[in-house]
Design a protein around this motif. Structure first.
Motif, PDB file in Angstrom:
ATOM      1  N   MET A  61       0.801  -1.222   0.000  1.00  0.00           N
ATOM      2  CA  MET A  61       0.000   0.000   0.000  1.00  0.00           C
ATOM      3  C   MET A  61       0.836   1.276   0.000  1.00  0.00           C
ATOM      4  O   MET A  61       0.302   2.343   0.280  1.00  0.00           O
ATOM      5  CB  MET A  61      -0.951  -0.027   1.202  1.00  0.00           C
ATOM      6  CG  MET A  61      -2.226  -0.774   0.906  1.00  0.00           C
ATOM      7  SD  MET A  61      -3.260   0.119  -0.296  1.00  0.00           S
ATOM      8  CE  MET A  61      -3.925  -1.233  -1.225  1.00  0.00           C
ATOM      9  N   HIS A  62       2.119   1.168  -0.325  1.00  0.00           N
ATOM     10  CA  HIS A  62       2.945   2.368  -0.299  1.00  0.00           C
ATOM     11  C   HIS A  62       3.946   2.361  -1.447  1.00  0.00           C
ATOM     12  O   HIS A  62       5.066   1.863  -1.304  1.00  0.00           O
ATOM     13  CB  HIS A  62       3.663   2.468   1.049  1.00  0.00           C
ATOM     14  CG  HIS A  62       4.368   3.768   1.272  1.00  0.00           C
ATOM     15  ND1 HIS A  62       4.825   4.155   2.507  1.00  0.00           N
ATOM     16  CD2 HIS A  62       4.687   4.772   0.428  1.00  0.00           C
ATOM     17  CE1 HIS A  62       5.408   5.338   2.411  1.00  0.00           C
ATOM     18  NE2 HIS A  62       5.349   5.735   1.157  1.00  0.00           N
ATOM     19  N   VAL A  63       3.520   2.896  -2.580  1.00  0.00           N
ATOM     20  CA  VAL A  63       4.418   3.015  -3.732  1.00  0.00           C
ATOM     21  C   VAL A  63       4.301   4.416  -4.334  1.00  0.00           C
ATOM     22  O   VAL A  63       3.307   5.111  -4.151  1.00  0.00           O
ATOM     23  CB  VAL A  63       4.112   1.960  -4.827  1.00  0.00           C
ATOM     24  CG1 VAL A  63       4.142   0.558  -4.249  1.00  0.00           C
ATOM     25  CG2 VAL A  63       2.780   2.225  -5.508  1.00  0.00           C
ATOM     26  N   HIS A  64       5.345   4.804  -5.050  1.00  0.00           N
ATOM     27  CA  HIS A  64       5.372   6.084  -5.772  1.00  0.00           C
ATOM     28  C   HIS A  64       5.626   5.787  -7.248  1.00  0.00           C
ATOM     29  O   HIS A  64       6.755   5.508  -7.639  1.00  0.00           O
ATOM     30  CB  HIS A  64       6.487   6.973  -5.231  1.00  0.00           C
ATOM     31  CG  HIS A  64       6.305   7.369  -3.796  1.00  0.00           C
ATOM     32  ND1 HIS A  64       5.714   8.553  -3.428  1.00  0.00           N
ATOM     33  CD2 HIS A  64       6.606   6.732  -2.644  1.00  0.00           C
ATOM     34  CE1 HIS A  64       5.669   8.638  -2.094  1.00  0.00           C
ATOM     35  NE2 HIS A  64       6.213   7.537  -1.600  1.00  0.00           N
ATOM     36  N   LEU A  65       4.587   5.829  -8.033  1.00  0.00           N
ATOM     37  CA  LEU A  65       4.710   5.484  -9.451  1.00  0.00           C
ATOM     38  C   LEU A  65       4.122   6.543 -10.368  1.00  0.00           C
ATOM     39  O   LEU A  65       4.010   6.326 -11.572  1.00  0.00           O
ATOM     40  CB  LEU A  65       4.029   4.132  -9.721  1.00  0.00           C
ATOM     41  CG  LEU A  65       4.651   2.912  -9.026  1.00  0.00           C
ATOM     42  CD1 LEU A  65       3.782   1.669  -9.226  1.00  0.00           C
ATOM     43  CD2 LEU A  65       6.068   2.658  -9.520  1.00  0.00           C
ATOM     44  N   ILE A 155      -6.216   8.974   3.136  1.00  0.00           N
ATOM     45  CA  ILE A 155      -5.497  10.184   2.729  1.00  0.00           C
ATOM     46  C   ILE A 155      -4.073  10.069   3.245  1.00  0.00           C
ATOM     47  O   ILE A 155      -3.798   9.309   4.178  1.00  0.00           O
ATOM     48  CB  ILE A 155      -6.138  11.480   3.271  1.00  0.00           C
ATOM     49  CG1 ILE A 155      -6.330  11.399   4.799  1.00  0.00           C
ATOM     50  CG2 ILE A 155      -7.443  11.795   2.561  1.00  0.00           C
ATOM     51  CD1 ILE A 155      -6.779  12.705   5.440  1.00  0.00           C
ATOM     52  N   LYS A 156      -3.186  10.819   2.609  1.00  0.00           N
ATOM     53  CA  LYS A 156      -1.780  10.838   3.059  1.00  0.00           C
ATOM     54  C   LYS A 156      -1.436  12.244   3.517  1.00  0.00           C
ATOM     55  O   LYS A 156      -1.760  13.223   2.836  1.00  0.00           O
ATOM     56  CB  LYS A 156      -0.853  10.414   1.913  1.00  0.00           C
ATOM     57  CG  LYS A 156       0.654  10.516   2.203  1.00  0.00           C
ATOM     58  CD  LYS A 156       1.184   9.296   2.947  1.00  0.00           C
ATOM     59  CE  LYS A 156       2.658   9.437   3.309  1.00  0.00           C
ATOM     60  NZ  LYS A 156       3.566   9.026   2.229  1.00  0.00           N
ATOM     61  N   ILE A 157      -0.764  12.301   4.656  1.00  0.00           N
ATOM     62  CA  ILE A 157      -0.322  13.579   5.223  1.00  0.00           C
ATOM     63  C   ILE A 157       1.175  13.492   5.474  1.00  0.00           C
ATOM     64  O   ILE A 157       1.657  12.489   6.019  1.00  0.00           O
ATOM     65  CB  ILE A 157      -1.068  13.869   6.547  1.00  0.00           C
ATOM     66  CG1 ILE A 157      -2.565  14.116   6.274  1.00  0.00           C
ATOM     67  CG2 ILE A 157      -0.447  15.053   7.279  1.00  0.00           C
ATOM     68  CD1 ILE A 157      -3.417  14.177   7.531  1.00  0.00           C
ATOM     69  N   VAL A 243       3.652   5.583   8.250  1.00  0.00           N
ATOM     70  CA  VAL A 243       4.390   4.950   7.153  1.00  0.00           C
ATOM     71  C   VAL A 243       5.873   4.817   7.515  1.00  0.00           C
ATOM     72  O   VAL A 243       6.402   5.554   8.346  1.00  0.00           O
ATOM     73  CB  VAL A 243       4.244   5.737   5.832  1.00  0.00           C
ATOM     74  CG1 VAL A 243       2.799   5.755   5.367  1.00  0.00           C
ATOM     75  CG2 VAL A 243       4.799   7.148   5.956  1.00  0.00           C
ATOM     76  N   HIS A 244       6.507   3.879   6.898  1.00  0.00           N
ATOM     77  CA  HIS A 244       7.952   3.619   6.982  1.00  0.00           C
ATOM     78  C   HIS A 244       8.594   3.971   8.328  1.00  0.00           C
ATOM     79  O   HIS A 244       9.576   4.705   8.388  1.00  0.00           O
ATOM     80  CB  HIS A 244       8.721   4.262   5.833  1.00  0.00           C
ATOM     81  CG  HIS A 244       8.508   5.743   5.618  1.00  0.00           C
ATOM     82  ND1 HIS A 244       8.599   6.654   6.618  1.00  0.00           N
ATOM     83  CD2 HIS A 244       8.215   6.429   4.493  1.00  0.00           C
ATOM     84  CE1 HIS A 244       8.369   7.847   6.111  1.00  0.00           C
ATOM     85  NE2 HIS A 244       8.131   7.730   4.840  1.00  0.00           N
ATOM     86  N   LEU A 245       8.075   3.381   9.383  1.00  0.00           N
ATOM     87  CA  LEU A 245       8.679   3.597  10.704  1.00  0.00           C
ATOM     88  C   LEU A 245      10.061   2.930  10.746  1.00  0.00           C
ATOM     89  O   LEU A 245      10.241   1.819  10.263  1.00  0.00           O
ATOM     90  CB  LEU A 245       7.764   3.019  11.784  1.00  0.00           C
ATOM     91  CG  LEU A 245       8.228   3.268  13.212  1.00  0.00           C
ATOM     92  CD1 LEU A 245       7.097   3.873  14.040  1.00  0.00           C
ATOM     93  CD2 LEU A 245       8.736   1.985  13.844  1.00  0.00           C
ATOM     94  N   THR A 317       6.818  -1.365   0.507  1.00  0.00           N
ATOM     95  CA  THR A 317       8.096  -0.969  -0.080  1.00  0.00           C
ATOM     96  C   THR A 317       8.463   0.488   0.130  1.00  0.00           C
ATOM     97  O   THR A 317       9.627   0.807   0.304  1.00  0.00           O
ATOM     98  CB  THR A 317       8.088  -1.174  -1.612  1.00  0.00           C
ATOM     99  OG1 THR A 317       6.983  -0.460  -2.150  1.00  0.00           O
ATOM    100  CG2 THR A 317       8.024  -2.632  -1.981  1.00  0.00           C
ATOM    101  N   ASP A 318       7.469   1.404   0.012  1.00  0.00           N
ATOM    102  CA  ASP A 318       7.770   2.813  -0.272  1.00  0.00           C
ATOM    103  C   ASP A 318       8.636   2.877  -1.541  1.00  0.00           C
ATOM    104  O   ASP A 318       9.605   3.629  -1.612  1.00  0.00           O
ATOM    105  CB  ASP A 318       8.466   3.492   0.910  1.00  0.00           C
ATOM    106  CG  ASP A 318       8.466   5.013   0.780  1.00  0.00           C
ATOM    107  OD1 ASP A 318       7.823   5.537  -0.151  1.00  0.00           O
ATOM    108  OD2 ASP A 318       9.122   5.676   1.606  1.00  0.00           O
ATOM    109  N   HIS A 319       8.252   2.058  -2.523  1.00  0.00           N
ATOM    110  CA  HIS A 319       8.982   2.002  -3.799  1.00  0.00           C
ATOM    111  C   HIS A 319       9.056   3.407  -4.395  1.00  0.00           C
ATOM    112  O   HIS A 319       8.050   3.992  -4.776  1.00  0.00           O
ATOM    113  CB  HIS A 319       8.227   1.063  -4.747  1.00  0.00           C
ATOM    114  CG  HIS A 319       8.899   0.804  -6.064  1.00  0.00           C
ATOM    115  ND1 HIS A 319       9.758  -0.253  -6.253  1.00  0.00           N
ATOM    116  CD2 HIS A 319       8.828   1.438  -7.260  1.00  0.00           C
ATOM    117  CE1 HIS A 319      10.185  -0.253  -7.510  1.00  0.00           C
ATOM    118  NE2 HIS A 319       9.635   0.760  -8.141  1.00  0.00           N
TER     119      HIS A 319
END
Ligand SMILES: [Zn+2]
Length: 463
Positions: A61-65, A155-157, A243-245, A317-319
């Motif tokens: 649930m965490h990618v940047h594409l 939502i993302k903050i 996210v990404h702790l 991932t936080d890809h």
């Protein structure tokens, strides 16, 4: 179940693994759903999965594409939705959640519509979009209801972007409004004030190299941000997803919050399980940069424990893929290093190899943190996140014994390196089924761009 209809696909002889059980069973698929587990079944098309595990398709649930626009500049990652979701399919992942930035002054609904038009023709696997709230105004809050109606329930903050500190009250109001609609607030927890101050001091002192990167974003800059986010969650009665702790101290803050009933969920990512901050002393150490930075061995240990004991709910991932020369650009400094790495193809295999094979987590925890928990938190369960009759046929057929050496040049991502190049990894998907379709098999991605669909999500379910 309608027994009179023939099956389209039978996966035969594998061991079905869920978050709570495992047993040998054939799996029958009709259309895009699982319609039978165990018992007599036949289909024209069969896959031999003897000796293999059948895992629920990964949910990252965490990618940047998708691209970002600030002012006149438009930034593009090394991967777009086509190559990114090909990498997902090759890595056993069947659903991705994309962090979706509005353009300056763009409404959230317009950002979603624009992004959908961009990604629909490209996606190989299913996807969700998380709109980023950069303007926590009453007008923005008024859009949340329509977002939910269209199946976007998160939502993302970013606590480190824009004017978070100046508008914290507005963000709090937005989190409350989102929670009342059943939405989950994803929060990037790092303190902008502390990081800005420390970075400026490092720059003034001429301490600008990669070896100073951890000092620019120390554990306490994450810990105080997480603590503040927890307070926001409590004040706004709003579930949050950190996210990404990256650190033990931040994890302990979440643990204390959860112990007193605050709905706080924790994601970590591969970088923090496999690497420590000494990597920044390497000549090419900038290639490991992510925000937050790599931490100490004690933090790595704490995160493994958190995955094992349930303090960490998801592994994503936080890809955020770059080319190596972009990461190693000598013009960069402690303030401008480019954060993020590619991880979609290696996320599951490396956790299997380092976690399950080395007995740091069970196979059931593996399924929970890579699929089931994300499905629940993001309003997709039980359609996704498990192997059950009625669920989408999203299955990674896993060979627990196959050994491969990570080599980004042979992988689907356009990023031309992996932080784990050269690592020997045991346990890979030999095939990936996504909504009944074989999208990856024998080293080849077979799913066509455009077959992946937006998933219409329900309310976030608490864990
Ligand atoms: Zn991210």
């Amino acid at each position: 179940m309608d027994q009179t209809q023939p099956l389209d696909l039978v996966v035969r002889g594998g061991t079905v693994v869920t978050a709570s059980s495992h047993h040998r069973a054939d799996v029958g698929v009709r259309g895009d759903r699982i319609v039978q587990i165990g018992g007599e079944m036949a289909a024209d098309r069969e896959i031999d999965a003897a000796g293999k595990l059948l895992l629920p398709g990964g949910i990252d649930m965490h990618v940047h594409l998708t691209s970002l626009k600030t002012g006149d500049d438009e930034f593009r990652w090394a991967d777009d939705f086509a190559t990114g979701t090909r990498a997902a399919a090759a890595g056993g992942i069947t659903t991705v959640g994309n962090i979706t930035f509005p353009h300056p002054q763009e409404r959230l609904l317009d950002a979603i519509a624009r992004t959908l038009a961009e990604v629909e023709p490209l996606a190989v696997v299913d996807y969700a979009l998380h709109p980023v709230v950069l303007d926590p105004s009453p007008e923005g809050r008024a859009e949340l209801q329509e977002l939910v109606a269209r199946g976007h329930t998160s939502i993302k903050i970013f606590m480190i972007l824009g004017n978070f500190d100046g508008r914290a009250r507005d963000y709090l109001d937005t989190m409350r409004a989102a929670a009342q609609l059943g939405m989950l607030s994803l929060i990037h927890c790092e303190d902008a004030c502390v990081i800005g101050h420390l970075t400026e001091r490092l720059l003034t002192a001429g301490r600008v190299g990669k070896e100073w990167f951890p000092a620019s974003r120390p554990v306490f800059s994450e810990e105080i941000a997480v603590t503040r986010a927890v307070g926001f969650a409590e004040a706004a009665a709003a579930p949050i997803y950190v996210v990404h702790l990256s650190s033990q101290a931040a994890l302990e803050a979440c643990h204390r919050a959860r112990a007193r009933g605050v709905p706080v969920y924790v994601e970590t990512r591969p970088l923090y399980l496999y690497l420590t901050e000494e990597r920044f002393d390497d000549p090419d150490g900038a290639k490991y940069v992510g925000n937050p930075p790599l931490r100490k061995p004690s933090d790595v240990e704490a995160l493994w424990n958190g995955l094992w004991d349930g303090d960490i709910q998801t592994f994503c991932t936080d890809h955020a893929p770059w080319k190596l020369d972009e990461k190693l650009d000598p013009a960069l400094n402690v303030e401008t290093f480019r954060p993020g790495v590619a991880d979609l193809e290696t996320l599951l295999p490396m956790l299997f190899s380092e976690g399950v094979n080395k007995q740091r987590i069970s196979i059931h925890r593996f399924v929970e943190v890579t699929s089931t928990n994300a499905a629940r938190l993001f309003g997709l369960f039980p359609r996704k996140g498990t192997i059950a009759v009625g669920s989408d046929a999203d299955i990674a057929i896993w060979d627990p014994s196959v050994v491969r050496t990570v080599d980004a040049s042979a992988m689907e991502t356009n990023a031309d390196y992996s932080p784990y190049d050269g690592w020997e990894v045991t346990g890979w998907p030999i095939a990936t089924i996504a909504r009944g379709e074989l999208v990856y098999e024998n080293g080849q991605v077979r799913g066509q761009p455009g077959r992946g669909r937006l998933v219409h999500r329900g309310p976030s379910q608490m864990l």
